[in-house]
Motif scaffolding. Sequence first.
Motif, PDB file in Angstrom:
ATOM      1  N   ASP A  90      -3.798  -6.417-147.771  1.00  0.00           N
ATOM      2  CA  ASP A  90      -3.658  -5.621-146.551  1.00  0.00           C
ATOM      3  C   ASP A  90      -4.097  -6.456-145.351  1.00  0.00           C
ATOM      4  OD1 ASP A  90      -6.511  -5.403-146.220  1.00  0.00           O
ATOM      5  OD2 ASP A  90      -6.542  -3.595-147.453  1.00  0.00           O
ATOM      6  N   LEU A  91      -3.927  -5.901-144.167  1.00  0.00           N
ATOM      7  CA  LEU A  91      -4.214  -6.636-142.938  1.00  0.00           C
ATOM      8  C   LEU A  91      -5.668  -7.098-142.879  1.00  0.00           C
ATOM      9  CD1 LEU A  91      -3.381  -7.691-140.158  1.00  0.00           C
ATOM     10  CD2 LEU A  91      -3.881  -5.417-139.239  1.00  0.00           C
ATOM     11  N   GLU A  92      -6.610  -6.259-143.255  1.00  0.00           N
ATOM     12  CA  GLU A  92      -8.026  -6.643-143.189  1.00  0.00           C
ATOM     13  C   GLU A  92      -8.353  -7.767-144.167  1.00  0.00           C
ATOM     14  OE1 GLU A  92     -10.442  -5.973-140.923  1.00  0.00           O
ATOM     15  OE2 GLU A  92      -8.704  -5.097-139.924  1.00  0.00           O
ATOM     16  N   GLU A  93      -7.796  -7.699-145.374  1.00  0.00           N
ATOM     17  CA  GLU A  93      -8.014  -8.785-146.342  1.00  0.00           C
ATOM     18  C   GLU A  93      -7.433 -10.090-145.798  1.00  0.00           C
ATOM     19  OE1 GLU A  93      -7.829  -6.633-150.705  1.00  0.00           O
ATOM     20  OE2 GLU A  93      -5.965  -6.805-149.571  1.00  0.00           O
ATOM     21  N   PHE A  94      -6.236 -10.003-145.235  1.00  0.00           N
ATOM     22  CA  PHE A  94      -5.575 -11.183-144.674  1.00  0.00           C
ATOM     23  C   PHE A  94      -6.406 -11.775-143.542  1.00  0.00           C
ATOM     24  CE2 PHE A  94      -2.361 -13.176-141.869  1.00  0.00           C
ATOM     25  CZ  PHE A  94      -1.828 -14.093-142.767  1.00  0.00           C
ATOM     26  N   LYS A  95      -6.875 -10.912-142.663  1.00  0.00           N
ATOM     27  CA  LYS A  95      -7.667 -11.373-141.519  1.00  0.00           C
ATOM     28  C   LYS A  95      -8.969 -12.021-141.982  1.00  0.00           C
ATOM     29  CE  LYS A  95     -10.024  -9.721-137.373  1.00  0.00           C
ATOM     30  NZ  LYS A  95     -10.395  -8.549-136.568  1.00  0.00           N
ATOM     31  N   GLU A  96      -9.682 -11.380-142.879  1.00  0.00           N
ATOM     32  CA  GLU A  96     -10.979 -11.892-143.314  1.00  0.00           C
ATOM     33  C   GLU A  96     -10.845 -13.221-144.056  1.00  0.00           C
ATOM     34  OE1 GLU A  96     -14.868 -12.506-143.574  1.00  0.00           O
ATOM     35  OE2 GLU A  96     -13.906 -10.955-142.357  1.00  0.00           O
ATOM     36  N   GLU A  97      -9.878 -13.323-144.947  1.00  0.00           N
ATOM     37  CA  GLU A  97      -9.732 -14.570-145.706  1.00  0.00           C
ATOM     38  C   GLU A  97      -9.223 -15.701-144.817  1.00  0.00           C
ATOM     39  OE1 GLU A  97     -10.701 -16.853-148.659  1.00  0.00           O
ATOM     40  OE2 GLU A  97     -11.056 -14.694-148.691  1.00  0.00           O
ATOM     41  N   THR A  98      -8.323 -15.382-143.898  1.00  0.00           N
ATOM     42  CA  THR A  98      -7.844 -16.397-142.967  1.00  0.00           C
ATOM     43  C   THR A  98      -8.994 -16.893-142.102  1.00  0.00           C
ATOM     44  OG1 THR A  98      -5.633 -15.407-142.945  1.00  0.00           O
ATOM     45  CG2 THR A  98      -6.178 -16.890-141.120  1.00  0.00           C
ATOM     46  N   LYS A  99      -9.828 -15.974-141.660  1.00  0.00           N
ATOM     47  CA  LYS A  99     -10.997 -16.340-140.861  1.00  0.00           C
ATOM     48  C   LYS A  99     -11.904 -17.290-141.635  1.00  0.00           C
ATOM     49  CE  LYS A  99     -14.837 -14.206-138.350  1.00  0.00           C
ATOM     50  NZ  LYS A  99     -15.433 -12.922-137.942  1.00  0.00           N
ATOM     51  N   GLN A 100     -12.184 -16.960-142.887  1.00  0.00           N
ATOM     52  CA  GLN A 100     -13.051 -17.815-143.710  1.00  0.00           C
ATOM     53  C   GLN A 100     -12.441 -19.202-143.927  1.00  0.00           C
ATOM     54  OE1 GLN A 100     -16.195 -17.014-144.344  1.00  0.00           O
ATOM     55  NE2 GLN A 100     -15.686 -15.185-143.178  1.00  0.00           N
ATOM     56  N   MET A 101     -11.137 -19.244-144.155  1.00  0.00           N
ATOM     57  CA  MET A 101     -10.466 -20.526-144.368  1.00  0.00           C
ATOM     58  C   MET A 101     -10.501 -21.371-143.093  1.00  0.00           C
ATOM     59  SD  MET A 101      -7.249 -19.376-146.710  1.00  0.00           S
ATOM     60  CE  MET A 101      -6.709 -21.005-147.135  1.00  0.00           C
ATOM     61  N   MET A 102     -10.283 -20.738-141.946  1.00  0.00           N
ATOM     62  CA  MET A 102     -10.281 -21.476-140.681  1.00  0.00           C
ATOM     63  C   MET A 102     -11.682 -21.986-140.345  1.00  0.00           C
ATOM     64  SD  MET A 102      -7.451 -19.555-138.323  1.00  0.00           S
ATOM     65  CE  MET A 102      -7.386 -20.907-137.137  1.00  0.00           C
ATOM     66  N   LEU A 103     -12.705 -21.172-140.621  1.00  0.00           N
ATOM     67  CA  LEU A 103     -14.074 -21.630-140.371  1.00  0.00           C
ATOM     68  C   LEU A 103     -14.448 -22.781-141.302  1.00  0.00           C
ATOM     69  CD1 LEU A 103     -15.864 -18.230-139.682  1.00  0.00           C
ATOM     70  CD2 LEU A 103     -15.312 -20.035-138.014  1.00  0.00           C
ATOM     71  N   ALA A 104     -13.976 -22.729-142.543  1.00  0.00           N
ATOM     72  CA  ALA A 104     -14.224 -23.841-143.471  1.00  0.00           C
ATOM     73  C   ALA A 104     -13.521 -25.107-142.977  1.00  0.00           C
ATOM     74  CB  ALA A 104     -13.754 -23.473-144.876  1.00  0.00           C
ATOM     75  N   MET A 105     -12.317 -24.953-142.461  1.00  0.00           N
ATOM     76  CA  MET A 105     -11.593 -26.093-141.917  1.00  0.00           C
ATOM     77  C   MET A 105     -12.336 -26.667-140.706  1.00  0.00           C
ATOM     78  SD  MET A 105      -7.691 -26.321-140.504  1.00  0.00           S
ATOM     79  CE  MET A 105      -7.067 -25.646-142.013  1.00  0.00           C
ATOM     80  N   ALA A 106     -12.828 -25.769-139.838  1.00  0.00           N
ATOM     81  CA  ALA A 106     -13.587 -26.207-138.656  1.00  0.00           C
ATOM     82  C   ALA A 106     -14.828 -26.981-139.072  1.00  0.00           C
ATOM     83  CB  ALA A 106     -13.973 -25.001-137.800  1.00  0.00           C
ATOM     84  N   ASN A 107     -15.502 -26.484-140.091  1.00  0.00           N
ATOM     85  CA  ASN A 107     -16.695 -27.156-140.594  1.00  0.00           C
ATOM     86  C   ASN A 107     -16.346 -28.548-141.127  1.00  0.00           C
ATOM     87  OD1 ASN A 107     -19.509 -27.240-141.288  1.00  0.00           O
ATOM     88  ND2 ASN A 107     -18.899 -26.922-143.412  1.00  0.00           N
ATOM     89  N   GLY A 108     -15.225 -28.645-141.806  1.00  0.00           N
ATOM     90  CA  GLY A 108     -14.794 -29.930-142.343  1.00  0.00           C
ATOM     91  C   GLY A 108     -14.387 -30.915-141.264  1.00  0.00           C
ATOM     92  N   LEU A 109     -13.789 -30.406-140.186  1.00  0.00           N
ATOM     93  CA  LEU A 109     -13.383 -31.284-139.088  1.00  0.00           C
ATOM     94  C   LEU A 109     -14.577 -31.796-138.303  1.00  0.00           C
ATOM     95  CD1 LEU A 109     -10.283 -29.542-137.467  1.00  0.00           C
ATOM     96  CD2 LEU A 109     -10.332 -31.710-138.694  1.00  0.00           C
ATOM     97  N   GLY A 110     -15.571 -30.943-138.132  1.00  0.00           N
ATOM     98  CA  GLY A 110     -16.708 -31.321-137.314  1.00  0.00           C
ATOM     99  C   GLY A 110     -16.330 -31.307-135.842  1.00  0.00           C
TER     100      GLY A 110
END
Length: 139
Positions: A90-110
Amino acid sequence: MSVEVLDGATIVNFVEDEEAFTVSIRDRFAHLDTDQDGLLSYGEMLKELQSLRVFETHFGIDVKRDPEELARVYGSLFEQFDHDLNGRVDLEEFKEETKQMMLAMANGLGFLPVQMVLEEDSLLKKAVERESAFASAAA
């Protein structure tokens, strides 16, 4: 596609801008929800999962993968989005998991800027556009 310069802060600032992030997520979700039932099936999400490019390439060239391995990997990624394991996202699951993936990517980029090739309708492209709009407004 375009080549853009971004860093972890570009992504974090986008995700933390609740309005911009939510609008972008809703738009992406609606684009993926081809049957417009408000839920994403595995089939509807498969192209999006494939765009994550989880497999390494050899100098930018895709290497042929075992179809069973691909099915396992993409099935596992889908389950990561499907928090209640009902076979739909659902939309909330999509939003939350996308958010977590993007934050992990941000952390990896520095916080050192890097150049990336971005798809025109990607969330990362939207993050760069948001940052550019803020920079233009401040100037």
